[in-house]
Design a protein around this motif. Sequence first.
Motif, PDB file in Angstrom:
ATOM      1  N   UNK A 404       0.812  -1.215   0.000  1.00  0.00           N
ATOM      2  CA  UNK A 404       0.000   0.000   0.000  1.00  0.00           C
ATOM      3  C   UNK A 404       0.845   1.264   0.000  1.00  0.00           C
ATOM      4  N   UNK A 405       0.164   2.384  -0.235  1.00  0.00           N
ATOM      5  CA  UNK A 405       0.862   3.658  -0.262  1.00  0.00           C
ATOM      6  C   UNK A 405       1.260   4.071   1.157  1.00  0.00           C
ATOM      7  N   UNK A 406       2.334   4.839   1.224  1.00  0.00           N
ATOM      8  CA  UNK A 406       2.797   5.335   2.517  1.00  0.00           C
ATOM      9  C   UNK A 406       1.807   6.371   3.042  1.00  0.00           C
ATOM     10  N   UNK A 407       1.508   6.298   4.312  1.00  0.00           N
ATOM     11  CA  UNK A 407       0.531   7.190   4.905  1.00  0.00           C
ATOM     12  C   UNK A 407       1.213   8.162   5.866  1.00  0.00           C
ATOM     13  N   UNK A 408       0.572   9.303   6.079  1.00  0.00           N
ATOM     14  CA  UNK A 408       1.096  10.297   7.017  1.00  0.00           C
ATOM     15  C   UNK A 408      -0.022  10.780   7.931  1.00  0.00           C
ATOM     16  N   UNK A 409       0.351  11.049   9.178  1.00  0.00           N
ATOM     17  CA  UNK A 409      -0.566  11.663  10.137  1.00  0.00           C
ATOM     18  C   UNK A 409      -0.437  13.176   9.989  1.00  0.00           C
ATOM     19  N   UNK A 410      -1.525  13.829   9.622  1.00  0.00           N
ATOM     20  CA  UNK A 410      -1.522  15.284   9.424  1.00  0.00           C
ATOM     21  C   UNK A 410      -1.904  15.937  10.746  1.00  0.00           C
ATOM     22  N   UNK A 411      -0.903  16.077  11.635  1.00  0.00           N
ATOM     23  CA  UNK A 411      -1.165  16.551  12.998  1.00  0.00           C
ATOM     24  C   UNK A 411      -1.525  18.023  13.026  1.00  0.00           C
ATOM     25  N   UNK A 412      -0.777  18.855  12.299  1.00  0.00           N
ATOM     26  CA  UNK A 412      -1.032  20.298  12.229  1.00  0.00           C
ATOM     27  C   UNK A 412      -1.045  20.675  10.752  1.00  0.00           C
ATOM     28  N   UNK A 413      -2.101  21.379  10.324  1.00  0.00           N
ATOM     29  CA  UNK A 413      -2.297  21.609   8.884  1.00  0.00           C
ATOM     30  C   UNK A 413      -2.562  23.084   8.579  1.00  0.00           C
ATOM     31  N   UNK A 414      -1.505  23.891   8.596  1.00  0.00           N
ATOM     32  CA  UNK A 414      -1.636  25.285   8.170  1.00  0.00           C
ATOM     33  C   UNK A 414      -2.209  26.200   9.229  1.00  0.00           C
ATOM     34  N   UNK A 415      -1.590  26.236  10.403  1.00  0.00           N
ATOM     35  CA  UNK A 415      -2.058  27.065  11.513  1.00  0.00           C
ATOM     36  C   UNK A 415      -1.273  28.372  11.549  1.00  0.00           C
ATOM     37  N   UNK A 416      -1.982  29.493  11.716  1.00  0.00           N
ATOM     38  CA  UNK A 416      -1.356  30.811  11.829  1.00  0.00           C
ATOM     39  C   UNK A 416      -2.024  31.604  12.942  1.00  0.00           C
ATOM     40  N   UNK A 417      -1.217  32.241  13.792  1.00  0.00           N
ATOM     41  CA  UNK A 417      -1.726  33.155  14.810  1.00  0.00           C
ATOM     42  C   UNK A 417      -0.558  33.949  15.382  1.00  0.00           C
ATOM     43  N   UNK A 418      -0.869  34.941  16.205  1.00  0.00           N
ATOM     44  CA  UNK A 418       0.146  35.780  16.830  1.00  0.00           C
ATOM     45  C   UNK A 418      -0.122  35.884  18.323  1.00  0.00           C
ATOM     46  N   UNK A 659     -13.806  11.616  16.634  1.00  0.00           N
ATOM     47  CA  UNK A 659     -12.935  12.442  15.807  1.00  0.00           C
ATOM     48  C   UNK A 659     -12.414  11.603  14.639  1.00  0.00           C
ATOM     49  N   UNK A 660     -12.525  12.086  13.385  1.00  0.00           N
ATOM     50  CA  UNK A 660     -11.986  11.326  12.245  1.00  0.00           C
ATOM     51  C   UNK A 660     -10.480  11.155  12.348  1.00  0.00           C
ATOM     52  N   UNK A 661      -9.949  10.239  11.576  1.00  0.00           N
ATOM     53  CA  UNK A 661      -8.517   9.974  11.606  1.00  0.00           C
ATOM     54  C   UNK A 661      -7.746  11.108  10.926  1.00  0.00           C
ATOM     55  N   UNK A 662      -6.678  11.600  11.577  1.00  0.00           N
ATOM     56  CA  UNK A 662      -5.852  12.626  10.930  1.00  0.00           C
ATOM     57  C   UNK A 662      -5.027  12.070   9.772  1.00  0.00           C
ATOM     58  N   UNK A 663      -5.026  10.751   9.589  1.00  0.00           N
ATOM     59  CA  UNK A 663      -4.348  10.159   8.436  1.00  0.00           C
ATOM     60  C   UNK A 663      -5.136  10.438   7.158  1.00  0.00           C
ATOM     61  N   UNK A 664      -6.457  10.413   7.257  1.00  0.00           N
ATOM     62  CA  UNK A 664      -7.315  10.628   6.094  1.00  0.00           C
ATOM     63  C   UNK A 664      -8.471  11.547   6.490  1.00  0.00           C
ATOM     64  N   UNK A 665      -8.201  12.834   6.701  1.00  0.00           N
ATOM     65  CA  UNK A 665      -9.256  13.748   7.139  1.00  0.00           C
ATOM     66  C   UNK A 665     -10.320  13.941   6.072  1.00  0.00           C
ATOM     67  N   UNK A 666     -11.547  14.302   6.467  1.00  0.00           N
ATOM     68  CA  UNK A 666     -12.626  14.516   5.494  1.00  0.00           C
ATOM     69  C   UNK A 666     -12.292  15.642   4.516  1.00  0.00           C
ATOM     70  N   UNK A 667     -12.878  15.579   3.338  1.00  0.00           N
ATOM     71  CA  UNK A 667     -12.701  16.641   2.352  1.00  0.00           C
ATOM     72  C   UNK A 667     -13.466  17.886   2.794  1.00  0.00           C
ATOM     73  N   UNK A 668     -13.104  19.019   2.196  1.00  0.00           N
ATOM     74  CA  UNK A 668     -13.809  20.251   2.514  1.00  0.00           C
ATOM     75  C   UNK A 668     -13.624  20.633   3.966  1.00  0.00           C
ATOM     76  N   UNK A 669     -14.702  20.956   4.645  1.00  0.00           N
ATOM     77  CA  UNK A 669     -14.652  21.261   6.078  1.00  0.00           C
ATOM     78  C   UNK A 669     -14.438  19.963   6.852  1.00  0.00           C
ATOM     79  N   UNK A 670     -13.412  19.927   7.661  1.00  0.00           N
ATOM     80  CA  UNK A 670     -13.087  18.683   8.364  1.00  0.00           C
ATOM     81  C   UNK A 670     -14.110  18.327   9.438  1.00  0.00           C
ATOM     82  N   UNK A 671     -14.901  19.304   9.864  1.00  0.00           N
ATOM     83  CA  UNK A 671     -15.893  19.054  10.911  1.00  0.00           C
ATOM     84  C   UNK A 671     -17.229  18.582  10.335  1.00  0.00           C
ATOM     85  N   UNK A 672     -17.374  18.568   9.034  1.00  0.00           N
ATOM     86  CA  UNK A 672     -18.692  18.326   8.434  1.00  0.00           C
ATOM     87  C   UNK A 672     -19.282  16.971   8.795  1.00  0.00           C
TER      88      UNK A 672
END
Length: 715
Positions: A404-418, A659-672
């Motif tokens: 199978x294809x190599x999988x990754x856990x997407x722990x943090x995905x584009x976070x920005x703040x100050x 909570x869905x798996x961070x390996x394969x998060x839902x498309x679009x809004x992840x909370x949908x």
Amino acid sequence: MNETNTARGIASHYRRVDVESTAVSTADGSEDTRGPANGDRVLTIRDLSVEIRRGERVVRPVSGVNLALNRGETLGIVGETGSGKSMTGFAIMGMLPAGGRVTGGSIDLGGKELVGLPAAQYRAIRGNDVAMVFQDSMTALNPTRRIGEQVAEPVRLHQGASKRAARGRAEEMLALVGLPRPAERLDDYPHQLSGGMRQRVMIAMALVCEPRVVIADEPTTALDVTIQAEILELLDDLKSRLGMSMILITHDMGVIARHADRVGVMYGGRVAETGPTPVLFSRTRHRYTHALLSSIPSLTHDRSEELFSIPGAPPDLTVAHVGCPFAPRCDAATDRCREEQPALSTEEDGHAHACWHPASGPTARVRARFAASTAILPEREAAPRLRVVDLRREYPAGSAGLFGRRRTVKAVSGVSFEVAAGETFGLVGESGCGKSSLGRMLVALDRPTSGEVIFDGEPVTRMSARALGARRTQLQMMFQDSNASLDPRMRIGTILREPLAIQGVGTRAQRTARARELLQDVGLPAGVMERYPHELSGGQRQRVGLARALALDPKVLVADEPVSALDVSIRSQVLNLMRRIQLERGLSSVVISHDLAVVRYLADRVGVMYLGKLVETGTTEEVYGAAAHPYTAGLLAAVPEADPRTRRPRLSARVRGELPSPIDPPSGCRFRTRCALATALCAETEPPLEPLAGTHRVACHHPLQQKRSAELTTR
């Protein structure tokens, strides 16, 4: 199998319990001799005392406890760690630790005396008539055995079911407790399930023989607020459906207010106050109960006031005490309290208390106010102290099968703040949303996959190892588990001197002086320097962890779940300390927690994370006062308030499911996948984090403010 068919299947295997009468019948209509002997009373504890011998030391965790449990009722037992609540449950189960024994009193279960019962007879009762849901599902479940085997085992032992029949019952029970795809889960191991799923397995295992009494010992302490609400509602529902009675052991008064019919407050191994939940909360009498309620941070607490905290520590149960055990910590104690033990005195409505000077209704407590922040904090600088720009972190998770294809856990995905100088930024969200991974990157303990952490204008993520070593002194972390983060082989003084020695700061004498100063800052005596971590209480260890984080005078402090493992009274002390130090030193702080009341008290601004992304940000008042994202609103709806008069939020307002798996998060809004407002647009397009009003920003195609505005327009 749907829920109706599941319940019907359970009824075909288990005896039927008529909660309106005292009769208990089996499936074939014959009388069950295990019915309660006197009316609705299922369990009666009279003058129960327990001692545990540890070498020459004798601990007396339970002393003269009297409690009763009726059919279909939930009795809440609440108190600090060491109050004797869990040991009372273990005594009922006949599961006292090595060296423990019941030294006096009676435990009557449906007319059967359990004290002094032979071990073989106790084994026939344990799991069949009375069962326990333990606090830590990971240690309570056998890691080497499959889930199906563990749930089926009580049915085979107590009811003589065949292996096939027991497996069928296990599947039905897993479906009844709401475990997704129960047939598939039968062959899973505990480590393959989430914390909430493991807790459901433990509940299934405890209830599979439909016991008369179930004891839930801190069943949701380690769980997120959303999963906590689901588990407690599940227990309530199953208790009603299966005609059981429940003892709910916890230190959370909000949980007691929402789920218990009656309450027993324990302190120092004794019952301090007991009565119906509405009566006890509205007419609190014992000073300890009142102090517990006053110590709870709430979503409406005035942030300019310190939390009330109970002074001192619980009594040493290896020493015989004279008088009221709470007297050394009570602001109303007199000589009589210190010399004479008060007995439980019963008032109307079954309300009883053991206090010589009972409180009369709500007592106004003087709370110290923090000095005005404008007088303490430095002026806000134009440039932020800490900037996080499109931060991402992915971990390899192996391949899906041999080819199978190599999988990754997407722990943090584009976070920005100050985070500005002197500001506290709170991060909230469920376990697995990426909060702790983000925190580790902020203090350079972990490198991001992409994006930047900019500290005082310098990109920390691009620094060389040498340059990073010099800057890391300004970025410190306060860890969640103080017991694991402090070296058990080192004395406290050595632990506090170590970061100074590594950085070459001062002479040994100067480092020792600095260690004493740090202990004084966090409210600990200098004598603590010669002690080891295991010789301190949880609250003291957490203070040491804070002192160590402050040793090098950092500019940024990241606190990861700093009070999640502490009692409510100790928690308020540590929270007050953290806030005071932050104000005095002008620290920039990032507080990570799943406890929304804690974050509201500490934070100036809040970011809500879901599955690696920020879904809502704003000031504390903006986010808590008018939550815009359905996920934020669901988190707030799940917070248990310490007031039984508070109406339970509608089920549609709460976050449901796993909570869905961070390996394969839902498309679009992840909370949908968990959102009641989701549409086709939510599945197709990911919503950006957009401004609403002021500094309030939300990533949602259907923000709740818009929904409310539309509703008002159509009326």
